[in-house]
Write an enzyme that holds these catalytic residues in place. Structure first.
Site, PDB file in Angstrom:
ATOM      1  N   ARG A 108      -5.831 -52.791 -11.035  1.00 53.88           N
ATOM      2  CA  ARG A 108      -5.211 -54.035 -11.474  1.00 53.88           C
ATOM      3  C   ARG A 108      -5.855 -55.208 -10.730  1.00 53.88           C
ATOM      4  NH1 ARG A 108      -1.026 -50.312 -10.439  1.00 53.88           N
ATOM      5  NH2 ARG A 108       0.189 -49.721 -12.279  1.00 53.88           N
TER       6      ARG A 108
ATOM      7  N   LYS B 180       1.595 -50.907  -7.166  1.00 52.24           N
ATOM      8  CA  LYS B 180       2.975 -51.357  -7.353  1.00 52.24           C
ATOM      9  C   LYS B 180       3.909 -50.542  -6.470  1.00 52.24           C
ATOM     10  CE  LYS B 180       2.651 -53.191 -12.054  1.00 52.24           C
ATOM     11  NZ  LYS B 180       3.191 -53.127 -13.431  1.00 52.24           N
TER      12      LYS B 180
ATOM     13  N   HIS C  93      -7.512 -57.165 -17.144  1.00 49.52           N
ATOM     14  CA  HIS C  93      -6.669 -56.077 -17.631  1.00 49.52           C
ATOM     15  C   HIS C  93      -7.331 -55.374 -18.817  1.00 49.52           C
ATOM     16  CE1 HIS C  93      -2.864 -54.255 -16.694  1.00 49.52           C
ATOM     17  NE2 HIS C  93      -2.578 -54.134 -17.973  1.00 49.52           N
TER      18      HIS C  93
ATOM     19  N   ARG D 170      -9.476 -52.802 -17.433  1.00 50.90           N
ATOM     20  CA  ARG D 170      -8.634 -51.649 -17.059  1.00 50.90           C
ATOM     21  C   ARG D 170      -8.357 -50.787 -18.286  1.00 50.90           C
ATOM     22  NH1 ARG D 170      -4.694 -49.858 -13.321  1.00 50.90           N
ATOM     23  NH2 ARG D 170      -2.620 -49.437 -14.169  1.00 50.90           N
TER      24      ARG D 170
ATOM     25  N   HIS E 217      -0.147 -45.271 -12.722  1.00 47.11           N
ATOM     26  CA  HIS E 217       1.014 -45.386 -13.601  1.00 47.11           C
ATOM     27  C   HIS E 217       2.164 -44.547 -13.064  1.00 47.11           C
ATOM     28  CE1 HIS E 217      -1.600 -46.538 -17.313  1.00 47.11           C
ATOM     29  NE2 HIS E 217      -1.249 -47.590 -16.604  1.00 47.11           N
TER      30      HIS E 217
ATOM     31  N   TYR F 138      -2.900 -45.177 -24.202  1.00 46.52           N
ATOM     32  CA  TYR F 138      -4.336 -45.215 -24.411  1.00 46.52           C
ATOM     33  C   TYR F 138      -4.803 -44.134 -25.381  1.00 46.52           C
ATOM     34  CZ  TYR F 138      -4.138 -48.267 -20.375  1.00 46.52           C
ATOM     35  OH  TYR F 138      -3.833 -49.292 -19.530  1.00 46.52           O
TER      36      TYR F 138
END
Length: 329
Positions: free
Chosen positions: A179, A203, A274, A277, A300, A309
């Protein structure tokens, strides 16, 4: 949003400040996520107290305490107010995804307020969240990604430190799928050249190790050897990527760098960091990577996010089939 926050009654403003401290210091959310959650709560409490930007009173702007005194905190925040606030967002043209995010923000806030004893019950648990439409992410084709790296590398021929930095960060973004916030937060010692991996703080402050390839290694070494020393200052610290004035590079600069580089690729969709990514994830799946591995690489929390995806690759296969198979039509 700053003006709206400043217009809140004193007790409501104090509650917002306490909640912001909770998100940042206890839940350790990123600056971007904290800002979004706080902005939603400011909007909600402004609606509650009738200080909306359009000047209209919220339905509970004059709600009173049980003892008859007016409340400028969160008293009167019930599910009816939450639904009216969300209806106002919908009327203002907010997308389903935005409304769904604000439902999540409201739930998080009311749960916190209930635990803190600011609310007698948690009205947020009665909110239903609309399912946002999941759009297929924009991605580069593999040949476009190859051309992007070629164009980016061509700019390094001048030896200019900014050109060396730009190529290194584009290579690393595509190689790792990190990210933009993760890229900007990297320090020099996060890069392990011996194992060719980079340590990423994602995150929820979760750490993961992400591999990168030889082209990224070459670009990074060139930046660190020839580019970074030219712009580094006493304020640079250990930051891996620096801005032109020597401070840690900021997300706005990275977005501009990526958009400008992609614009030089004929026919490529206009994507930002992004989008790189998304492209990295799609190309790994196209190349035979399994979902679990891609999930771990991208950081994730759930496999469902990574599965998005697979829809990209399926749509691409369907398009190729429609164009090439004699029995497709």
């Amino acid at each position: 949003m700053a003006r709206l926050r400043a217009a809140l009654p004193p007790q409501a403003a104090e509650i917002v400040a306490d909640y912001e401290d909770h998100l940042r210091d206890e839940r350790m959310l990123s600056q971007h996520t904290t800002r979004a959650y706080v902005g939603d709560v400011v909007s909600l409490l402004a609606f509650l107290h009738g200080v909306n930007e359009d000047g209209a009173d919220g339905p509970s702007a004059h709600e009173e305490h049980p003892d008859g005194e007016h409340s400028d905190g969160v008293n009167g925040l019930h599910v009816g107010v939450l639904r009216a606030w969300l209806a106002r967002q919908h009327e203002a043209g907010c997308s389903r995804a935005t409304v769904a995010r604000r439902v999540a923000s409201a739930r998080t806030f009311t749960a916190w307020a209930y635990r803190r004893g600011l609310l007698p019950s948690d009205p947020g648990i009665r909110l239903a969240s609309p399912r946002p439409h999941r759009r297929l992410p924009g991605v580069l084709r593999m040949d476009e990604a190859t051309e992007l790296m070629r164009v980016s590398e061509a700019g390094t021929a001048t030896g200019h430190p900014v050109a060396l930095r730009d190529h290194a960060l584009i290579e690393l973004l595509y190689a790792t799928g990190v990210r933009i916030s993760e890229l900007c937060g990297l320090d020099i010692d996060d890069v392990d050249f011996d194992r060719r991996v980079v340590r990423v703080l994602g995150k929820g402050r979760k750490q993961r190790m992400v591999p990168f390839g030889l082209p990224s290694e070459r670009a990074l070494r060139l930046w660190l050897r020839q580019g970074r020393p030219e712009v580094a200052t006493a304020d640079s610290g250990a930051a891996l990527f620096l801005g032109a004035r020597g401070k840690r590079v900021d997300p706005r600069t990275v977005r501009r760098v990526v958009h400008d580089a992609v614009a030089a690729v004929p026919g490529a969709a206009d994507i930002g960091p992004h989008g790189l990514r998304h492209s990295a994830a799609t190309h790994m799946l196209d190349g035979g990577a399994d979902l679990r591995s891609v999930q771990e690489l991208l950081g994730h929390a759930t496999l469902a996010t990574t599965q998005l995806y697979t829809h990209v690759t399926v749509e691409r296969l369907k398009a190729i089939h429609d164009q090439t198979h004699p029995r497709a039509q």
